[in-house]
Scaffold this active site. Structure first.
Site, PDB file in Angstrom:
ATOM      1  N   SER A  31      53.616  20.795 -49.225  1.00  0.00           N
ATOM      2  CA  SER A  31      52.794  19.780 -48.556  1.00  0.00           C
ATOM      3  C   SER A  31      51.904  20.303 -47.444  1.00  0.00           C
ATOM      4  O   SER A  31      51.031  19.577 -46.979  1.00  0.00           O
ATOM      5  CB  SER A  31      53.682  18.680 -47.970  1.00  0.00           C
ATOM      6  OG  SER A  31      53.946  17.736 -48.957  1.00  0.00           O
ATOM      7  N   LYS A  79      48.316  20.042 -47.976  1.00  0.00           N
ATOM      8  CA  LYS A  79      47.611  18.766 -47.743  1.00  0.00           C
ATOM      9  C   LYS A  79      46.687  18.843 -46.524  1.00  0.00           C
ATOM     10  O   LYS A  79      45.732  18.092 -46.413  1.00  0.00           O
ATOM     11  CB  LYS A  79      48.632  17.638 -47.555  1.00  0.00           C
ATOM     12  CG  LYS A  79      49.463  17.356 -48.813  1.00  0.00           C
ATOM     13  CD  LYS A  79      50.609  16.401 -48.529  1.00  0.00           C
ATOM     14  CE  LYS A  79      51.462  16.172 -49.775  1.00  0.00           C
ATOM     15  NZ  LYS A  79      52.666  15.372 -49.508  1.00  0.00           N
ATOM     16  N   TYR A 120      46.775  18.512 -57.924  1.00  0.00           N
ATOM     17  CA  TYR A 120      47.682  18.341 -56.776  1.00  0.00           C
ATOM     18  C   TYR A 120      48.883  19.306 -56.870  1.00  0.00           C
ATOM     19  O   TYR A 120      49.218  20.002 -55.916  1.00  0.00           O
ATOM     20  CB  TYR A 120      48.128  16.880 -56.719  1.00  0.00           C
ATOM     21  CG  TYR A 120      49.268  16.603 -55.765  1.00  0.00           C
ATOM     22  CD1 TYR A 120      49.031  16.420 -54.399  1.00  0.00           C
ATOM     23  CD2 TYR A 120      50.587  16.524 -56.224  1.00  0.00           C
ATOM     24  CE1 TYR A 120      50.085  16.177 -53.519  1.00  0.00           C
ATOM     25  CE2 TYR A 120      51.633  16.273 -55.357  1.00  0.00           C
ATOM     26  CZ  TYR A 120      51.377  16.101 -54.004  1.00  0.00           C
ATOM     27  OH  TYR A 120      52.418  15.869 -53.141  1.00  0.00           O
ATOM     28  N   TYR A 169      56.383  13.074 -41.923  1.00  0.00           N
ATOM     29  CA  TYR A 169      56.756  11.828 -42.624  1.00  0.00           C
ATOM     30  C   TYR A 169      57.498  10.883 -41.696  1.00  0.00           C
ATOM     31  O   TYR A 169      57.116  10.735 -40.541  1.00  0.00           O
ATOM     32  CB  TYR A 169      57.574  12.149 -43.887  1.00  0.00           C
ATOM     33  CG  TYR A 169      56.960  13.268 -44.672  1.00  0.00           C
ATOM     34  CD1 TYR A 169      55.729  13.090 -45.292  1.00  0.00           C
ATOM     35  CD2 TYR A 169      57.563  14.519 -44.757  1.00  0.00           C
ATOM     36  CE1 TYR A 169      55.126  14.113 -45.981  1.00  0.00           C
ATOM     37  CE2 TYR A 169      56.968  15.549 -45.448  1.00  0.00           C
ATOM     38  CZ  TYR A 169      55.749  15.334 -46.060  1.00  0.00           C
ATOM     39  OH  TYR A 169      55.157  16.345 -46.730  1.00  0.00           O
ATOM     40  N   VAL A 209      58.101  20.756 -48.394  1.00  0.00           N
ATOM     41  CA  VAL A 209      59.452  20.897 -48.955  1.00  0.00           C
ATOM     42  C   VAL A 209      59.792  22.325 -49.383  1.00  0.00           C
ATOM     43  O   VAL A 209      60.907  22.585 -49.816  1.00  0.00           O
ATOM     44  CB  VAL A 209      59.753  19.929 -50.136  1.00  0.00           C
ATOM     45  CG1 VAL A 209      59.901  18.498 -49.686  1.00  0.00           C
ATOM     46  CG2 VAL A 209      58.734  20.080 -51.243  1.00  0.00           C
TER      47      VAL A 209
END
Ligand code: GLN
Length: 309
Positions: free
Chosen positions: A67, A70, A194, A242, A260
């Site tokens: 992630s 991102k 992605y 998150y 992760v």
């Protein structure tokens, strides 16, 4: 951040403390390739504004950035679409787990922010408007390599393929987005792109260098506009961990993004870019000992932006 030998001493102490921890968390097991990573690995790297870098532990071993990619896709998308992007994705923290379909339903197909999976899928989709998946991935990889000043950064095809096999939650998110009219491409195309950018592999040292532009240091020319950097840092502070972002702000207190693959990229605006990698996640899907390591570093080097002493 203090002089080199002081940082080296702090990193050494942190590695020692992390090495002794019994509860190391659990690697992500929904992506087969990540499930068996040795939880004894630990690496830290600090890249300061003047370009000097101090690394410790397994800093030359590549891992899956997941992630954290991102952040790079958001930087590219903001450069391309500017504020138009915010019509498709929100800027609010989410109290749901990062791959929650329920969160997306509650917001009628507009993801809470670009760092939860649905938000990042929309950001990836926005990049595909003007290029094929292959061209888009080449652009993302080029961006990351340029930011790191290092061409030795690759996409791990086996990790991408493994996530494609088991990424059922992400498939459900893509289909929901499509149903709400917030996905322009076919689900397979957007998700394939992605999964591949999540599968970028980097060492801790490379990742710290690639994040330096977020601290406002843009060697070789402007990577993205300062106004977008401010937006990204704000989102990293409020959404980068998150539904564990509040805990991270409380314990560490700087903009940061986790993945992760069990690493964290943290930014001290105008001063430094910091990375930590310690396989094993907490209940929110953030590196358990990585967070503890950054907490120690923040405490000792007085990094928290909330500190008044
Ligand atoms: N590729 C992972 C996923 O989509 C990224 C999640 C993460 O790092 N938090 O589930």
């Amino acid at each position: 951040m203090g002089d080199k030998s002081r940082i080296e001493a702090i990193l050494g102490k942190i590695l020692e403390a992390v090495g002794q921890a019994d509860d190391r968390g659990r690697p992500a097991d929904y992506i087969e390739q990540l499930a068996y990573v040795d939880t004894r690995y630990c690496a830290l790297s600090v890249c300061v504004a003047n370009g000097s870098q101090i690394s410790a532990g397994d800093h030359a071993t590549p891992f899956s950035i997941q992630s954290i990619s991102k952040v790079f896709t958001l930087a590219i998308a903001l450069g391309r679409h500017g504020n138009q992007l915010w019509h498709r994705v929100g800027r609010e923290p989410s109290n749901y787990v990062f791959n929650s379909a329920q969160a997306l339903e509650t917001r009628a197909g507009i993801p809470a922010n670009p760092f939860v999976n649905s938000g990042a899928i929309v950001v990836t989709d926005s990049l595909l408007v003007s290029g094929s998946p292959r061209e888009t991935l080449a652009e993302i990889l080029h961006f990351v390599r340029y930011a790191a000043s290092d061409d030795d950064i690759f996409i791990d095809g086996a990790v991408a393929a493994s996530e494609k096999r088991t990424g059922h939650k992400n498939f459900s998110l893509a289909h929901l987005l499509r149903a709400y009219g917030n996905l322009t491409q076919e689900c397979d195309e957007t998700l394939g792109t992605y999964f591949h950018h999540c599968a970028i592999a980097m060492t801790c040292a490379q990742l710290a260098r690639s994040g330096r532009f977020l601290a406002g240091v843009q060697p070789g020319g402007t990577v993205i506009a300062p106004t977008h950097l401010r937006s990204i840092n704000a989102l990293m502070s409020t959404c980068g961990h998150y539904n564990g972002s509040g805990e991270f702000a409380f314990r560490v207190g700087i903009p940061a993004k986790s993945g992760v693959g069990s690493s964290i990229l943290a930014i001290v605006p105008r001063r430094a870019s910091i990375t930590v990698w310690s396989p094993g996640l907490d209940d929110y899907g953030n590196s358990k000992l990585g967070l503890a390591a950054l907490e120690m570093l923040s405490e000792r080097a007085k990094l928290s932006m909330f500190a008044v002493d």
